[in-house]
Write a protein that holds these residues in place. Structure first.
Motif, short mmCIF file in Angstrom:
data_model
loop_
_atom_site.label_atom_id
_atom_site.label_comp_id
_atom_site.label_asym_id
_atom_site.label_seq_id
_atom_site.Cartn_x
_atom_site.Cartn_y
_atom_site.Cartn_z
N ALA A 1 0.82 -1.22 0.00
CA ALA A 1 0.00 0.00 0.00
C ALA A 1 0.85 1.26 0.00
O ALA A 1 2.00 1.26 0.43
N VAL A 2 0.23 2.33 -0.45
CA VAL A 2 0.81 3.67 -0.35
C VAL A 2 0.30 4.27 0.96
O VAL A 2 -0.91 4.43 1.13
N PRO A 3 1.19 4.59 1.91
CA PRO A 3 0.72 5.17 3.17
C PRO A 3 0.15 6.57 2.93
O PRO A 3 0.67 7.33 2.12
N LEU A 4 -0.93 6.86 3.64
CA LEU A 4 -1.58 8.16 3.49
C LEU A 4 -1.48 9.00 4.77
O LEU A 4 -1.16 10.17 4.73
N ALA A 5 -1.81 8.40 5.88
CA ALA A 5 -1.87 9.17 7.13
C ALA A 5 -1.58 8.28 8.32
O ALA A 5 -1.61 7.05 8.23
N LEU A 6 -1.28 8.95 9.42
CA LEU A 6 -0.97 8.24 10.66
C LEU A 6 -1.59 9.00 11.82
O LEU A 6 -1.60 10.23 11.84
N LEU A 7 -2.13 8.25 12.79
CA LEU A 7 -2.58 8.83 14.05
C LEU A 7 -1.64 8.36 15.15
O LEU A 7 -1.14 7.23 15.10
N LEU A 8 -1.40 9.20 16.14
CA LEU A 8 -0.51 8.84 17.23
C LEU A 8 -1.18 9.12 18.56
O LEU A 8 -1.51 10.27 18.87
N ALA A 9 -1.42 8.06 19.33
CA ALA A 9 -1.95 8.21 20.69
C ALA A 9 -0.79 8.02 21.66
O ALA A 9 -0.09 7.01 21.62
N ALA A 10 -0.58 9.03 22.51
CA ALA A 10 0.56 9.00 23.42
C ALA A 10 0.09 9.00 24.86
O ALA A 10 -0.65 9.89 25.27
N GLY A 11 0.50 8.00 25.62
CA GLY A 11 0.33 8.01 27.07
C GLY A 11 1.65 8.49 27.65
O GLY A 11 2.65 7.79 27.59
N LEU A 12 1.63 9.72 28.18
CA LEU A 12 2.87 10.41 28.53
C LEU A 12 3.18 10.30 30.01
O LEU A 12 2.32 10.57 30.85
N ASP A 13 4.40 9.93 30.34
CA ASP A 13 4.82 9.98 31.73
C ASP A 13 5.21 11.41 32.11
O ASP A 13 5.01 11.83 33.24
N GLU A 14 5.75 12.14 31.14
CA GLU A 14 6.09 13.56 31.38
C GLU A 14 5.52 14.35 30.21
O GLU A 14 5.85 14.09 29.05
N PRO A 15 4.70 15.34 30.50
CA PRO A 15 3.96 16.01 29.42
C PRO A 15 4.85 16.66 28.38
O PRO A 15 4.51 16.69 27.20
N GLU A 16 6.02 17.16 28.82
CA GLU A 16 6.84 17.91 27.85
C GLU A 16 7.40 17.01 26.74
O GLU A 16 7.89 17.51 25.73
N ARG A 17 7.32 15.70 26.92
CA ARG A 17 7.84 14.80 25.90
C ARG A 17 7.03 14.85 24.61
O ARG A 17 7.49 14.41 23.56
N ASP B 1 -2.71 11.35 26.62
CA ASP B 1 -3.18 10.78 27.87
C ASP B 1 -2.00 10.75 28.83
O ASP B 1 -0.85 10.92 28.44
N PHE B 2 -2.30 10.54 30.09
CA PHE B 2 -1.24 10.37 31.08
C PHE B 2 -0.97 8.87 31.26
O PHE B 2 -1.88 8.06 31.21
N HIS B 3 0.29 8.52 31.46
CA HIS B 3 0.60 7.13 31.75
C HIS B 3 1.87 7.05 32.58
O HIS B 3 2.79 7.83 32.38
N SER B 4 1.90 6.10 33.50
CA SER B 4 3.10 5.96 34.33
C SER B 4 4.30 5.56 33.47
O SER B 4 5.43 5.95 33.76
N GLU B 5 4.04 4.80 32.42
CA GLU B 5 5.11 4.44 31.49
C GLU B 5 4.76 4.98 30.11
O GLU B 5 3.63 4.79 29.64
N LEU B 6 5.71 5.62 29.48
CA LEU B 6 5.45 6.14 28.14
C LEU B 6 4.93 5.03 27.23
O LEU B 6 5.56 3.98 27.08
N THR B 7 3.79 5.27 26.62
CA THR B 7 3.13 4.28 25.77
C THR B 7 2.65 5.00 24.52
O THR B 7 1.98 6.02 24.61
N ILE B 8 3.01 4.46 23.37
CA ILE B 8 2.60 5.10 22.13
C ILE B 8 1.91 4.08 21.22
O ILE B 8 2.40 2.97 21.03
N VAL B 9 0.78 4.48 20.71
CA VAL B 9 0.08 3.65 19.73
C VAL B 9 -0.07 4.45 18.45
O VAL B 9 -0.66 5.53 18.45
N THR B 10 0.49 3.93 17.39
CA THR B 10 0.33 4.57 16.08
C THR B 10 -0.60 3.73 15.22
O THR B 10 -0.56 2.50 15.26
N THR B 11 -1.44 4.41 14.49
CA THR B 11 -2.34 3.73 13.56
C THR B 11 -2.13 4.34 12.18
O THR B 11 -2.20 5.57 12.03
#
Lengths: 287, 287
Positions: free
Chosen positions: B73-89, B114-124
């Motif tokens: 496939a030809v990639p078109l777009a990406l979404l990124l959901a971030a559970g941040l341990d530190e907001p400035e990241r 979102d907030f998370h104790s451990e940095l967690t990233i989900v990309t779609t």
């Protein structure tokens, strides 16, 4: 202290305001408008204690289908990425998400599985919408009326201990059918009230550059739900929308006019400034 | 002990095998085939210590763009959901993901915070592919050859301390261009080798109901990378594909024939059964 709306401004500065002003984004694929939305939920902050895994799956699907529906889109599919603290939870979660998807016409089409110390679920929804029915937070105009579907505050009441509304909280019903009917009817802006009516009014206000004047007496309330809960508590998945006065009633949509759109930029309830609070993630550090 | 492939079988029993046999799913929207893929990454298990936030954002985008590309496939777009341990990241992560998307022709179109104790990233990721170029793990046929792009094992070498391959590990380059060229050239099956060649061969074997006979001597190796690393370590984002012998060379694609597809159902290297191991999430409890 910063909250997720502050962080959104940082993201907005990098990827552009148009991509951060709604819960969904729209991309053009051939002749189609594809709607995408993603939501991250954690056990400690998003899933009230006592929920079953099936309900966790259901809720995870519902929050994203609600976002897709609030654009006026028809949901098509959902992906579910699960960070599991206990591997056996995947079956209940998957079953709940699948049942919710099927109920609202989407397919649970895939996902990812991972280990996590705290159960973490990210759902991504995809839908389709025609140009003329695509709704955002940006179209509210002074003179429009502002309305909500259903009776907000029930999930909030459940969070405060009201057992009669437990199912409203843990098995929310996204307003998929209503969102589509309202979009087709021609509302001017729309979003869901998952963060509460107050915050949602501020979101619409910021995106549409308008104000609101609502009345506490107009808020549609279920028994035992206070106007405060309806205004400030989150977890409900009704829709907040604006439209010209001639559009209502919309057949098949149970909704209530709660006020009017103004050009003041302020969000007022009975003449008093509404507090900018509701459901929000907060961090204690400074960004 | 269970791993994520065991759990996938549970999911498969609920949503159907066709929806779980690839890293992507394909849904029809109007006349278009839409490719979707989602990946969850955590700091403790997926982001080697020493990575910058920008690299974390880049890698998070790259893993999903790689999955999209492996379908042709030809990639078109990406979404990124971030559970941040530190907001400035969020700023570094967003910038890294955006740069990776732009490099490979996609748009970073939204996400969730979102907030998370451990940095967690989900990309779609979302992409588009024509019927005839849509590739899965299912098309390998006995008599085909099996090939890899690039020189696998570099990321694994970096994980074991080789500094020269640090960038291969933390700034991986998804084979977006190569995936598309190979799909158009008519390969019979394709996937990325992010979990290592060995596990990927087993995945292809299971999905296509075929076996493989590869040779250690054929594995393309970068200096300092052992055949073991090339076979069993993950974190590289080359492509593993099968095709008829007449298809190679494909202009613009650097690839190596490592063996042949057989009808035995076994995955052999120089006549010996390949171990079914590589990159995999594991749980200690029993499901």
């Amino acid at each position: 202290m910063v909250d997720d709306r502050d962080l959104l401004k940082v993201v907005s500065g990098i990827i552009g305001e148009e991509r951060t002003s709604d819960d969904c984004c729209m991309i053009k694929v051939g002749d189609d408008n594809i709607i995408l939305s993603t939501d991250m939920l954690h056990e400690s902050t998003d899933f009230p204690r006592g929920m079953t895994d099936w309900q966790i799956g259901w809720m995870s699907a519902a929050v994203t289908l609600s976002d897709v529906a609030s654009c006026g889109a028809v949901p098509l599919a959902l992906l579910l990425a699960a960070g599991l603290d206990e591997p056996e939870r995947i079956s209940g979660i998957t079953a709940g998400a699948k049942d919710c998807c099927e109920r609202f016409g989407a397919e649970l089409a895939g996902g990812d599985i991972d280990f996590h110390s705290e159960l973490t679920i990210v759902t991504t929804g995809i839908g389709r919408v025609e140009d003329e029915y695509y709704k955002t937070r940006r179209g509210a105009k002074p003179g429009d009326i502002v309305c909500v579907t259903g009776t907000p505050g029930c999930a909030g009441a459940a969070l405060e201990g009201s057992e009669r509304y437990w199912k409203n909280l843990v098995e929310p019903l996204p307003a998929v059918r209503e969102g589509r009917l309202l979009a087709v009817a021609g509302v001017s802006s729309m979003m869901d009230v998952s963060d509460g009516i107050a915050l949602s009014l501020y979101d619409l206000s910021g995106s549409s550059c308008v104000g609101f004047e609502i009345s506490m007496d107009n808020l549609p309330l279920s028994p035992g739900v206070s106007p405060e809960m309806a205004l400030y508590s989150g977890g409900d998945f009704g829709l907040l929308f604006t439209c010209g006065r001639d559009i209502l009633p919309v057949t098949g949509v149970d909704c209530t006019v709660i006020g009017v759109v103004t050009d003041s930029g302020e969000v007022l309830c009975d003449g008093v400034l509404v507090e900018r609070r509701g459901y929000s993630h907060r961090w204690m550090e400074e960004i």
